[in-house]
Design a protein around this motif. Structure first.
Motif, PDB file in Angstrom:
ATOM      1  N   ASN A  21       0.825  -1.212   0.000  1.00  0.00           N
ATOM      2  CA  ASN A  21       0.000   0.000   0.000  1.00  0.00           C
ATOM      3  C   ASN A  21       0.857   1.259   0.000  1.00  0.00           C
ATOM      4  N   GLU A  22       1.963   1.222   0.718  1.00  0.00           N
ATOM      5  CA  GLU A  22       2.856   2.374   0.765  1.00  0.00           C
ATOM      6  C   GLU A  22       3.568   2.568  -0.578  1.00  0.00           C
ATOM      7  N   ILE A  24       2.498   1.899  -3.566  1.00  0.00           N
ATOM      8  CA  ILE A  24       1.593   2.419  -4.588  1.00  0.00           C
ATOM      9  C   ILE A  24       1.643   3.943  -4.664  1.00  0.00           C
ATOM     10  N   LYS A  25       1.882   4.583  -3.532  1.00  0.00           N
ATOM     11  CA  LYS A  25       1.886   6.049  -3.478  1.00  0.00           C
ATOM     12  C   LYS A  25       3.021   6.661  -4.296  1.00  0.00           C
ATOM     13  N   TYR A  26       3.976   5.831  -4.717  1.00  0.00           N
ATOM     14  CA  TYR A  26       5.148   6.345  -5.438  1.00  0.00           C
ATOM     15  C   TYR A  26       5.229   5.804  -6.865  1.00  0.00           C
ATOM     16  N   THR A  28       1.989   5.966  -9.254  1.00  0.00           N
ATOM     17  CA  THR A  28       0.920   6.413 -10.141  1.00  0.00           C
ATOM     18  C   THR A  28       0.965   7.923 -10.393  1.00  0.00           C
ATOM     19  N   ASP A  30      -1.034  10.277  -9.763  1.00  0.00           N
ATOM     20  CA  ASP A  30      -1.469  11.134  -8.652  1.00  0.00           C
ATOM     21  C   ASP A  30      -0.583  10.964  -7.422  1.00  0.00           C
ATOM     22  N   GLY A  31       0.532  10.223  -7.560  1.00  0.00           N
ATOM     23  CA  GLY A  31       1.447  10.013  -6.447  1.00  0.00           C
ATOM     24  C   GLY A  31       2.773  10.725  -6.663  1.00  0.00           C
ATOM     25  N   VAL A  32       3.760  10.359  -5.857  1.00  0.00           N
ATOM     26  CA  VAL A  32       5.100  10.953  -5.953  1.00  0.00           C
ATOM     27  C   VAL A  32       5.955  10.047  -6.842  1.00  0.00           C
ATOM     28  N   PHE A  33       5.860  10.230  -8.155  1.00  0.00           N
ATOM     29  CA  PHE A  33       6.525   9.347  -9.110  1.00  0.00           C
ATOM     30  C   PHE A  33       7.806   9.942  -9.676  1.00  0.00           C
ATOM     31  N   GLN A  46      10.251  15.593  -3.392  1.00  0.00           N
ATOM     32  CA  GLN A  46       9.452  14.695  -2.559  1.00  0.00           C
ATOM     33  C   GLN A  46       9.943  13.250  -2.676  1.00  0.00           C
ATOM     34  N   HIS A 245       9.718   3.640  -5.393  1.00  0.00           N
ATOM     35  CA  HIS A 245       8.676   2.785  -4.814  1.00  0.00           C
ATOM     36  C   HIS A 245       9.273   1.547  -4.140  1.00  0.00           C
TER      37      HIS A 245
END
Length: 382
Positions: A21-22, A24-26, A28, A30-33, A46, A245
């Motif tokens: 889950n964590e 995934i935030k890096y 997509t 809408d995340g920190v990619f 970030q 990620h």
């Protein structure tokens, strides 16, 4: 198809759901990619902050300074970087290692032998450990590096590296330790162990595959030569765009391992005891390794009169292995078991069972009952 009971945690662990889950935030839009090396915009800053936070989490588990953590693609690369990087540019260099190290160490040292480096290959004790005296007897005036694993991946045996580290530190000899099977399974303190270089893996600690780290001591500085070039990342020791990620996942996994270490060890010890108790009525079962001085999640057993290959085929409801995943393509008996003195016949009768965070009492009880049943059936048809 029915999912088998997974008892091969020493080969790899599933990613903990909270780690996934964590991560995934890096990934997509809408995340920190962003690229952590991009210094011209917020997404890069970030991502860099996330990488540095994970660096602190990994360092904390092994009691290191975050600046001593170098990201790699896994423990295999970390081992290669440590060994080749320590020897590079040294004339008339001598290395000491053992015959039952992980293939990432064995094959690297063999490659260096072909390049003219002298290697001493230590024979392990019958329980799979390496003693201080063995190392002392192997040291020479031109010894530049000793490389030993903390926990053997097939036996679970722990080598007491602290006394070895102390002697090597006094003599100015670098000490590399492969801790891929130790992190998250036992306390690891690079300061008290007096280690100079230490390899770690994400996927052995409920993190993702494809990411690892090398601890490189800073005080005083340990100098190793980069093996991958192209940008000077990681203090010039390992170039390449950092996979944010995966690094975040490894950091989260190591933080969880640190906070839950004591409880997890207790649970694994209980599962191990329940598993072995279920085999007490079965004759001709031998433990490879030792009863104490080992991590609780790995059990290596030989079964008299039963070939491991036949037993694995019979245990179709269990996911187990006959040795290290790194050598699974080989039909030869385990080099680790042969290395501790087992005959080829004995080694061919051994299986490794390894438990983990998501193993249950019901699963290990089922595994024991299946082993008793299948071994009995195979012996009856000999």
């Amino acid at each position: 198809m029915k999912k088998p009971v997974y008892l091969d945690y020493a080969a790899t662990t599933p990613v903990d759901p909270s780690v996934a889950n964590e991560m995934i935030k890096y990934l997509t839009p809408d995340g920190v990619f962003g690229n952590p090396a991009s210094r011209s915009h917020a997404l890069g800053w970030q991502a860099e902050a996330a990488v540095e936070a994970a660096r602190k989490q990994v360092a904390s588990l092994i009691h290191a300074d975050p600046r001593e953590i170098v990201w790699t693609s896994g423990a295999t690369e970390a081992d290669n970087l440590a060994i080749k990087g320590a020897v590079a540019g040294r004339e008339n260099a001598h290395i000491v290692t053992s015959k039952i190290e992980h293939k990432a160490v064995l094959d690297t040292c063999k490659w260096l032998e072909h390049q003219g480096v002298d290697v001493t290959w230590l024979d392990p004790e019958p329980d799979g450990s390496i003693s201080l005296q063995q190392v002392l007897d192997a040291l020479r005036d031109n010894t530049v590096l000793v490389s030993l694993m903390l926990v053997n991946n097939e036996l679970g045996t722990v080598t007491d590296v602290a006394p070895i580290g102390s002697v090597l530190r006094e003599r100015g000899i670098l000490f590399h330790v492969d801790a891929a099977q130790a992190a998250g399974k036992m306390p690891v303190d690079v300061t008290s162990m007096q280690v100079d270089l230490l390899a770690l893996s994400g996927h052995k600690v409920y993190g993702p595959k494809g990411v690892g780290a090398l601890y490189v001591r800073r005080s005083p500085d340990v100098r190793i030569e980069a093996q991958i070039h192209g940008g000077g990342h990681e203090r010039g020791m390992r170039s390449g765009t950092l996979p944010t990620h995966q690094i975040v996942g490894m950091g989260r996994a190591f933080a969880m391992a640190q906070s839950g270490l004591e409880q997890e060890v207790q649970v694994l010890e209980s599962l191990r005891e329940k598993f072995l108790a279920g085999l007490e009525g079965l004759d001709g079962v031998s433990l490879n390794g030792r009863e104490s001085g080992r991590v609780p999640g790995i059990v290596n057993l030989s079964f008299d009169g039963v070939e491991a290959e036949s037993l694995m085929l019979g245990l179709r409801d269990l996911a187990v292995s006959s040795g290290s995943a790194c050598a699974s393509a080989s039909i030869e008996p385990s080099y680790v078991l042969r290395g501790i003195g087992l005959s080829e016949e004995q080694a061919n009768r051994a299986l490794r069972f390894s438990f983990g965070r998501f193993s249950t009492e019901e699963e290990v009880a089922f595994a024991s009952s299946q082993i008793v049943e299948v071994v009995g059936r195979l012996r009856s048809v000999r």
